[in-house]
Design a protein around this motif. Structure first.
Motif, PDB file in Angstrom:
ATOM      1  N   GLU A 311       0.838  -1.201   0.000  1.00 35.39           N
ATOM      2  CA  GLU A 311       0.000   0.000   0.000  1.00 35.39           C
ATOM      3  C   GLU A 311       0.871   1.249   0.000  1.00 35.39           C
ATOM      4  O   GLU A 311       1.729   1.419   0.868  1.00 35.39           O
ATOM      5  N   PRO A 312       0.664   2.154  -0.967  1.00 37.89           N
ATOM      6  CA  PRO A 312       1.497   3.357  -1.053  1.00 37.89           C
ATOM      7  C   PRO A 312       1.171   4.363   0.040  1.00 37.89           C
ATOM      8  O   PRO A 312       0.027   4.478   0.487  1.00 37.89           O
ATOM      9  N   GLN A 313       2.200   5.083   0.459  1.00 43.24           N
ATOM     10  CA  GLN A 313       2.053   6.158   1.441  1.00 43.24           C
ATOM     11  C   GLN A 313       1.894   7.514   0.756  1.00 43.24           C
ATOM     12  O   GLN A 313       1.427   8.468   1.354  1.00 43.24           O
ATOM     13  N   GLY A 314       2.301   7.565  -0.511  1.00 42.99           N
ATOM     14  CA  GLY A 314       2.209   8.779  -1.305  1.00 42.99           C
ATOM     15  C   GLY A 314       2.341   8.429  -2.783  1.00 42.99           C
ATOM     16  O   GLY A 314       2.488   7.262  -3.137  1.00 42.99           O
ATOM     17  N   ALA A 315       2.289   9.463  -3.658  1.00 40.36           N
ATOM     18  CA  ALA A 315       2.297   9.286  -5.109  1.00 40.36           C
ATOM     19  C   ALA A 315       1.044   8.507  -5.534  1.00 40.36           C
ATOM     20  O   ALA A 315       0.114   8.351  -4.751  1.00 40.36           O
ATOM     21  N   TYR A 316       1.005   8.014  -6.779  1.00 43.10           N
ATOM     22  CA  TYR A 316      -0.207   7.292  -7.195  1.00 43.10           C
ATOM     23  C   TYR A 316       0.108   5.977  -7.903  1.00 43.10           C
ATOM     24  O   TYR A 316      -0.494   5.627  -8.914  1.00 43.10           O
ATOM     25  N   TYR A 317       1.050   5.241  -7.307  1.00 47.62           N
ATOM     26  CA  TYR A 317       1.437   3.944  -7.850  1.00 47.62           C
ATOM     27  C   TYR A 317       1.255   2.858  -6.804  1.00 47.62           C
ATOM     28  O   TYR A 317       1.317   3.119  -5.593  1.00 47.62           O
ATOM     29  N   VAL A 318       1.076   1.625  -7.290  1.00 47.37           N
ATOM     30  CA  VAL A 318       0.998   0.477  -6.389  1.00 47.37           C
ATOM     31  C   VAL A 318       1.750  -0.679  -7.035  1.00 47.37           C
ATOM     32  O   VAL A 318       1.559  -0.988  -8.211  1.00 47.37           O
ATOM     33  N   LEU A 319       2.627  -1.302  -6.249  1.00 45.18           N
ATOM     34  CA  LEU A 319       3.435  -2.426  -6.704  1.00 45.18           C
ATOM     35  C   LEU A 319       2.715  -3.719  -6.299  1.00 45.18           C
ATOM     36  O   LEU A 319       2.461  -3.955  -5.116  1.00 45.18           O
ATOM     37  N   VAL A 320       2.388  -4.533  -7.307  1.00 45.03           N
ATOM     38  CA  VAL A 320       1.601  -5.749  -7.099  1.00 45.03           C
ATOM     39  C   VAL A 320       2.487  -6.977  -7.295  1.00 45.03           C
ATOM     40  O   VAL A 320       3.263  -7.047  -8.256  1.00 45.03           O
ATOM     41  N   ASP A 321       2.361  -7.944  -6.386  1.00 45.12           N
ATOM     42  CA  ASP A 321       3.137  -9.189  -6.443  1.00 45.12           C
ATOM     43  C   ASP A 321       2.403 -10.203  -7.322  1.00 45.12           C
ATOM     44  O   ASP A 321       1.249 -10.543  -7.056  1.00 45.12           O
ATOM     45  N   ILE A 322       3.072 -10.700  -8.368  1.00 48.10           N
ATOM     46  CA  ILE A 322       2.444 -11.660  -9.285  1.00 48.10           C
ATOM     47  C   ILE A 322       3.039 -13.058  -9.135  1.00 48.10           C
ATOM     48  O   ILE A 322       2.893 -13.904 -10.024  1.00 48.10           O
ATOM     49  N   SER A 323       3.698 -13.312  -8.011  1.00 45.18           N
ATOM     50  CA  SER A 323       4.360 -14.603  -7.793  1.00 45.18           C
ATOM     51  C   SER A 323       3.402 -15.775  -7.956  1.00 45.18           C
ATOM     52  O   SER A 323       3.780 -16.841  -8.469  1.00 45.18           O
ATOM     53  N   GLU A 324       2.161 -15.591  -7.510  1.00 52.30           N
ATOM     54  CA  GLU A 324       1.200 -16.695  -7.519  1.00 52.30           C
ATOM     55  C   GLU A 324       0.897 -17.226  -8.913  1.00 52.30           C
ATOM     56  O   GLU A 324       0.419 -18.363  -9.068  1.00 52.30           O
ATOM     57  N   PHE A 325       1.182 -16.427  -9.920  1.00 53.59           N
ATOM     58  CA  PHE A 325       0.860 -16.859 -11.278  1.00 53.59           C
ATOM     59  C   PHE A 325       1.958 -17.729 -11.896  1.00 53.59           C
ATOM     60  O   PHE A 325       1.771 -18.293 -12.974  1.00 53.59           O
ATOM     61  N   GLY A 326       3.097 -17.801 -11.228  1.00 51.52           N
ATOM     62  CA  GLY A 326       4.149 -18.703 -11.665  1.00 51.52           C
ATOM     63  C   GLY A 326       4.899 -18.276 -12.905  1.00 51.52           C
ATOM     64  O   GLY A 326       5.740 -19.020 -13.414  1.00 51.52           O
TER      65      GLY A 326
END
Length: 390
Positions: A311-326
């Motif tokens: 969850e971002p604290q500022g700006a308007y970006y979010v980094l999403v983890d895609i590990s589950e998709f292999g």
């Protein structure tokens, strides 16, 4: 054919901008390159209409029109809490992209070393290499993306001439704490180094976090080359109006670089943007609330989809983890997602020095209806992924 410049071998074209072309190719919702799909404030666009008829249409003073620098100095003095002389402490540039390059070339000689936090906005490494300097990478450690103080000091010990600080940060939305900034300032003073800041998201910070300008800390104005722009604050990314703020000695050097790099920013746009610089505190407070609402809408949607993210604290970006998709190729994943799901993101590996390929970056600087449609499309991602990512 003569050999081309070898320094360009160290980086590729912008992955972020490339993903916009991918989004356009597949008619996907573009949550990759960070620009809004809504209009700037009417006061600014109405002013542009008047300027189109009345000018100016010719070159302005190279480092920015007198009126623009005066209003910018007044606005930034208010928020930064430091005195800013519009004649001595400001250079107006063609976006913060040029501002960063101007800052790098103004303080670094060929062979100098520059500290870059990883993950980083992709331009920083390119700026470092193009200016003839060498990057030293210091990791930001998930999940809070804090830095190890000992690792950072060891980087300074290697003779770093400068450190690049993006605050709030792209791509993870970290807002550096006062304690962290104080430690960086301590090291900059101890090892006689500059801090080059990228603060384009200075007005997009989510409670309870607060943005602090490192140049406002004791003894840091002379050591800080502060870069920012009007792009994100007023939703005018295409206007390319940026600036550098620093001491007279630093700015005198910045003026030289800027003069021969681009000559000057667009005169009519500087005139039209004055309306934005004159906004009251209410505008910036409302801007923060606007993006907080967008953040909650989009992140709640990601939760409904079952995604893991920071969850971002500022700006308007979010980094999403895609590990589950292999899928171990994040670029392939983003290509597939744009084509099959209809949503474009940026492969996370383009932001990391480390061998990291399990992240993608979304942005949420979009209309609510755009974000809702993106979420609806993302709800189909897991089902489509089961059929295979090709």
């Amino acid at each position: 054919m003569a050999q081309l410049s070898s320094r360009l071998d160290w980086f590729t074209e912008s992955v972020i901008r490339k993903m916009t072309r991918v989004a356009n190719k597949y008619n996907a919702i573009n949550l990759s390159q960070g620009f809004p799909d809504f209009d700037p404030p009417e006061e600014i666009t109405n002013s542009l209409i008047d300027v189109a008829k009345g000018g100016p249409h010719q070159y302005e003073i190279t480092w920015g029109s007198n009126e623009f620098r005066k209003e910018l100095a007044r606005k930034q003095e208010h928020f930064m809490g430091i005195g800013i002389n519009p004649e001595e402490n400001i250079v107006v540039t063609c976006g913060s992209t040029e501002a960063m390059m101007v800052a790098m070339m103004a303080v670094c000689d060929i062979g100098d070393k520059v500290i870059v936090f990883s993950p980083f906005y992709e331009n920083y490494v390119a700026d470092t290499i193009l200016s003839g300097a060498k990057p030293i990478y210091v990791p930001l450690i998930p999940p809070k993306f804090n830095f190890d103080k000992e690792v950072l000091e060891n980087a300074f010990k290697q003779g770093a001439k400068a450190l690049i600080l993006c605050n709030p940060s792209n791509p993870v939305g970290k807002v550096f704490t006062l304690e962290e900034l104080g430690f960086i300032a301590k090291l900059a003073n101890k090892y006689d180094a500059f801090v080059i800041t990228d603060e384009v998201y200075e007005h997009i910070v989510f409670p309870p976090y607060k943005h602090t300008y490192i140049s406002s800390l004791p003894g840091m104005f002379e050591r800080t080359v502060a870069c920012s722009s009007l792009s994100k604050t007023y939703s005018i990314t295409g206007w390319r109006l940026g600036y550098v703020i620093g001491s007279k000695e630093v700015i005198d050097n910045c003026k030289k670089v800027h003069d021969f790099l681009t000559v000057g920013a667009a005169a009519p746009l500087q005139k039209a943007a004055l309306e934005g610089l004159r906004f009251t505190d209410k505008y910036y407070a409302d801007l923060g609330k606007l993006y907080e609402k967008k953040k909650e809408l989009f992140l709640n949607g990601l939760r409904e989809c079952g995604f893991k993210f920071y969850e971002p604290q500022g700006a308007y970006y979010v980094l999403v983890d895609i590990s589950e998709f292999g899928e171990r190729d994040d670029y392939k994943f983003c290509q597939w997602m744009a084509r099959e799901v209809g949503v474009a993101a940026v492969p996370g590996s383009s932001f990391f020095r480390e061998d990291v390929n399990n992240y993608i970056r979304f942005h949420f600087a979009k209309k609510e209806e755009t974000l809702i449609e993106a979420i609806n499309r993302l709800k189909t991602l897991k089902i489509k992924a089961m059929e295979g990512i090709k």
